[in-house]
Motif scaffolding. Structure first.
Motif, short mmCIF file in Angstrom:
data_model
loop_
_atom_site.label_atom_id
_atom_site.label_comp_id
_atom_site.label_asym_id
_atom_site.label_seq_id
_atom_site.Cartn_x
_atom_site.Cartn_y
_atom_site.Cartn_z
N LYS A 74 6.07 2.03 -9.43
CA LYS A 74 5.63 0.66 -9.70
C LYS A 74 5.53 -0.19 -8.43
O LYS A 74 5.14 -1.35 -8.51
CB LYS A 74 6.59 -0.01 -10.68
CG LYS A 74 6.45 0.51 -12.09
CD LYS A 74 7.41 -0.17 -13.03
CE LYS A 74 7.27 0.41 -14.43
NZ LYS A 74 8.26 -0.14 -15.35
N SER A 76 4.19 -2.11 -5.46
CA SER A 76 2.85 -2.69 -5.28
C SER A 76 2.09 -2.09 -4.09
O SER A 76 0.86 -2.13 -4.06
CB SER A 76 2.95 -4.21 -5.12
OG SER A 76 3.72 -4.53 -3.98
N CYS A 77 2.79 -1.51 -3.15
CA CYS A 77 2.12 -0.96 -1.96
C CYS A 77 1.15 0.18 -2.28
O CYS A 77 0.22 0.43 -1.53
CB CYS A 77 3.15 -0.50 -0.93
SG CYS A 77 4.25 0.80 -1.48
N TRP A 78 1.35 0.86 -3.41
CA TRP A 78 0.49 2.01 -3.74
C TRP A 78 -0.95 1.60 -4.02
O TRP A 78 -1.86 2.40 -3.90
CB TRP A 78 1.06 2.81 -4.89
CG TRP A 78 2.47 3.26 -4.68
CD1 TRP A 78 3.49 3.20 -5.57
CD2 TRP A 78 3.04 3.85 -3.50
NE1 TRP A 78 4.65 3.69 -5.03
CE2 TRP A 78 4.41 4.10 -3.75
CE3 TRP A 78 2.54 4.18 -2.25
CZ2 TRP A 78 5.26 4.66 -2.81
CZ3 TRP A 78 3.39 4.73 -1.30
CH2 TRP A 78 4.72 4.97 -1.59
N GLU A 79 -1.14 0.33 -4.39
CA GLU A 79 -2.51 -0.13 -4.62
C GLU A 79 -3.33 -0.03 -3.33
O GLU A 79 -4.47 0.40 -3.35
CB GLU A 79 -2.51 -1.57 -5.12
CG GLU A 79 -1.90 -1.71 -6.51
CD GLU A 79 -1.69 -3.16 -6.91
OE1 GLU A 79 -2.38 -4.05 -6.38
OE2 GLU A 79 -0.81 -3.39 -7.76
N LYS A 80 -2.73 -0.41 -2.24
CA LYS A 80 -3.42 -0.39 -0.94
C LYS A 80 -3.21 0.93 -0.20
O LYS A 80 -4.08 1.37 0.56
CB LYS A 80 -2.91 -1.54 -0.08
CG LYS A 80 -3.63 -1.69 1.24
CD LYS A 80 -3.18 -2.92 1.98
CE LYS A 80 -3.91 -3.06 3.31
NZ LYS A 80 -3.44 -4.23 4.06
N GLU A 98 8.74 -0.07 1.97
CA GLU A 98 8.17 -1.43 2.03
C GLU A 98 8.32 -2.04 3.42
O GLU A 98 7.39 -2.63 3.96
CB GLU A 98 8.83 -2.33 0.99
CG GLU A 98 8.44 -1.98 -0.43
CD GLU A 98 9.26 -2.71 -1.48
OE1 GLU A 98 10.36 -3.22 -1.16
OE2 GLU A 98 8.80 -2.75 -2.64
#
Length: 180
Positions: A74, A76-80, A98
């Protein structure tokens, strides 16, 4: 397997999830350190339906709890930074991932981040960066971060003659001077 509880071994082997071909490669010797409830909880995670997370389905997932896996997936860094999704992330804390990414972004090096770069702390990354600058060495070599960002401290010292602990101490001194 020989040191495992036979009831747990049988319970793990009888899980219906093994009928799904994507899970079959996970039935390795690492699994016997788990119990059937833990195994079932991991195999039932809805995150595995997302193709982006499929490469993470290796026997190294057994080192994690289902909650830890969910928390990691979950982030958020995986989006980018989906290119960083490899089984190595199971061995790196969420905070370390992170903070390393933040440091590389601060240094405008985010394009070059690889999973092996995530093991270093921000102060280690900064210390290595400053070392390269001070020694007039290229930070980017063949469209990748200089190899010193990727190696373990012991190899860093043997191969490059760089004592990371000393660099970190110098970095801390620089930070103290700047804060005065």
């Amino acid at each position: 397997i020989w040191n495992s509880n036979p009831v747990e071994v049988k319970a793990i082997l009888e899980l219906k999830e093994w009928s799904n071909p994507i899970f079959q490669p996970l039935l390795t010797s690492n699994i016997w350190n788990s119990n059937s409830d833990k195994v079932k909880a991991i195999l039932e995670l809805k995150e595995w339906d997302n193709p982006i997370f499929k490469p993470l389905l290796t026997s190294s997932v057994w080192t994690q709890s289902s909650n830890a896996i969910q928390n990691k997936l979950k982030m958020s860094c995986w989006e980018k930074y989906s290119h960083l999704l490899s089984p190595i992330i199971w061995t790196i804390s969420n905070q370390r991932i992170e903070r390393a990414i933040e440091k590389y972004e601060e240094l405008n090096l985010e394009t070059y981040i690889s999973t092996s770069n995530l093991r270093k702390s921000p102060i280690q990354i900064q210390a290595l960066y400053d070392y390269l600058i001070e020694n007039h060495l290229d930070i980017i070599v063949e469209d990748k971060l200089h190899p010193i960002f990727n190696v373990a401290p012991s190899i860093l010292e043997k191969k490059y003659g760089i004592d990371l602990n000393s660099l970190v101490k110098l970095q801390k001194q620089k930070v103290k001077v700047c804060n005065i």
